[in-house]
Motif scaffolding. Structure first.
Motif, PDB file in Angstrom:
ATOM      1  N   VAL A 115       0.836  -1.204   0.000  1.00  0.00           N
ATOM      2  CA  VAL A 115       0.000   0.000   0.000  1.00  0.00           C
ATOM      3  C   VAL A 115       0.873   1.258   0.000  1.00  0.00           C
ATOM      4  CG1 VAL A 115      -1.629   1.325   1.415  1.00  0.00           C
ATOM      5  CG2 VAL A 115      -1.976  -1.124   1.097  1.00  0.00           C
ATOM      6  N   VAL A 116       1.890   1.274   0.842  1.00  0.00           N
ATOM      7  CA  VAL A 116       2.752   2.450   0.953  1.00  0.00           C
ATOM      8  C   VAL A 116       3.594   2.618  -0.316  1.00  0.00           C
ATOM      9  CG1 VAL A 116       4.649   3.484   2.273  1.00  0.00           C
ATOM     10  CG2 VAL A 116       2.714   2.449   3.471  1.00  0.00           C
ATOM     11  N   GLN A 117       3.998   1.527  -0.944  1.00  0.00           N
ATOM     12  CA  GLN A 117       4.722   1.636  -2.221  1.00  0.00           C
ATOM     13  C   GLN A 117       3.848   2.303  -3.278  1.00  0.00           C
ATOM     14  OE1 GLN A 117       7.994   0.913  -3.325  1.00  0.00           O
ATOM     15  NE2 GLN A 117       8.243   1.024  -1.124  1.00  0.00           N
ATOM     16  N   GLY A 118       2.557   2.009  -3.274  1.00  0.00           N
ATOM     17  CA  GLY A 118       1.633   2.683  -4.188  1.00  0.00           C
ATOM     18  C   GLY A 118       1.578   4.179  -3.932  1.00  0.00           C
ATOM     19  N   LEU A 119       1.563   4.555  -2.660  1.00  0.00           N
ATOM     20  CA  LEU A 119       1.593   5.985  -2.304  1.00  0.00           C
ATOM     21  C   LEU A 119       2.890   6.641  -2.771  1.00  0.00           C
ATOM     22  CD1 LEU A 119       0.288   6.289   1.370  1.00  0.00           C
ATOM     23  CD2 LEU A 119      -0.769   7.197  -0.699  1.00  0.00           C
ATOM     24  N   LEU A 120       3.986   5.931  -2.591  1.00  0.00           N
ATOM     25  CA  LEU A 120       5.276   6.470  -2.994  1.00  0.00           C
ATOM     26  C   LEU A 120       5.324   6.686  -4.511  1.00  0.00           C
ATOM     27  CD1 LEU A 120       8.005   7.374  -1.942  1.00  0.00           C
ATOM     28  CD2 LEU A 120       8.787   5.011  -2.135  1.00  0.00           C
ATOM     29  N   GLN A 121       4.755   5.773  -5.246  1.00  0.00           N
ATOM     30  CA  GLN A 121       4.677   5.948  -6.710  1.00  0.00           C
ATOM     31  C   GLN A 121       3.902   7.222  -7.039  1.00  0.00           C
ATOM     32  OE1 GLN A 121       6.169   4.655  -9.165  1.00  0.00           O
ATOM     33  NE2 GLN A 121       6.599   2.514  -8.770  1.00  0.00           N
ATOM     34  N   GLN A 122       2.774   7.423  -6.355  1.00  0.00           N
ATOM     35  CA  GLN A 122       1.964   8.629  -6.582  1.00  0.00           C
ATOM     36  C   GLN A 122       2.757   9.892  -6.250  1.00  0.00           C
ATOM     37  OE1 GLN A 122      -1.952   8.663  -4.720  1.00  0.00           O
ATOM     38  NE2 GLN A 122      -1.961   6.419  -4.797  1.00  0.00           N
ATOM     39  N   LEU A 123       3.450   9.873  -5.115  1.00  0.00           N
ATOM     40  CA  LEU A 123       4.205  11.036  -4.676  1.00  0.00           C
ATOM     41  C   LEU A 123       5.301  11.401  -5.673  1.00  0.00           C
ATOM     42  CD1 LEU A 123       4.823  13.124  -2.401  1.00  0.00           C
ATOM     43  CD2 LEU A 123       6.444  11.438  -1.508  1.00  0.00           C
TER      44      LEU A 123
END
Length: 161
Positions: A115-123
């Motif tokens: 989940v956090v890797q997905g956020l990092l991609q977005q960021l």
């Protein structure tokens, strides 16, 4: 807020705002898994350290995460109560407590990391994505800043002759 809202902002303010934005986003993203941002930082660090063969003490984990040792102890007790990690005395140092994820803790952590890797991609999308040259440069710059020692009591401009 638009980028024009930050015109004239100091780097310190921008770092603070970005860290707050990230903390809030991670808190919201991992909440369905029963974690807070701080708990996520702890279990994700434990997960990575275990993969490299380490079973860290609470103190070592505090040093790794940048969290205060007392706060790590509190988080570890909460995560232990939730069945996500176990705390055991270090056989080489009876004062030290070693931490390890339980099977359930490893599963929750794997899901949270995704989940956090997905956020990092977005960021990092505005910089070209996680694997872009700009993102790698940004990561290097952040590392340099994190390696810089800060001492609020050692300001050459305020020293008296």
């Amino acid at each position: 807020m638009s980028s024009s809202s930050f015109e004239g902002a100091t780097p310190g303010f921008l770092v603070w705002r970005l860290s707050m934005k990230w903390r809030v986003a991670v808190d919201r993203a991992v909440a369905p898994l029963g974690l807070t941002h701080a708990q996520y930082a702890l279990v994700a660090s434990l997960y990575a350290m275990r993969r490299s063969g380490e079973r860290p003490s609470q103190r070592r984990l505090a040093d790794h995460t940048g969290l205060e040792p007392l706060y790590v102890s509190k988080l570890a007790r909460t995560l232990e109560s939730a069945g996500l990690l176990e705390r055991t005395r270090d056989p080489r140092d009876p004062r030290a407590v070693q931490l390890a994820l339980t099977d359930e803790g490893r599963e929750v952590t794997r899901r949270a990391i995704g989940v956090v890797q997905g956020l990092l991609q977005q960021l990092l999308e505005p910089l070209g994505g996680l694997d872009s040259p700009r993102a790698r440069e940004f990561t290097r710059d952040l590392t340099v800043l994190l390696d810089t020692s800060l001492d609020p009591f050692n300001d050459p401009e305020t020293e008296q002759p």
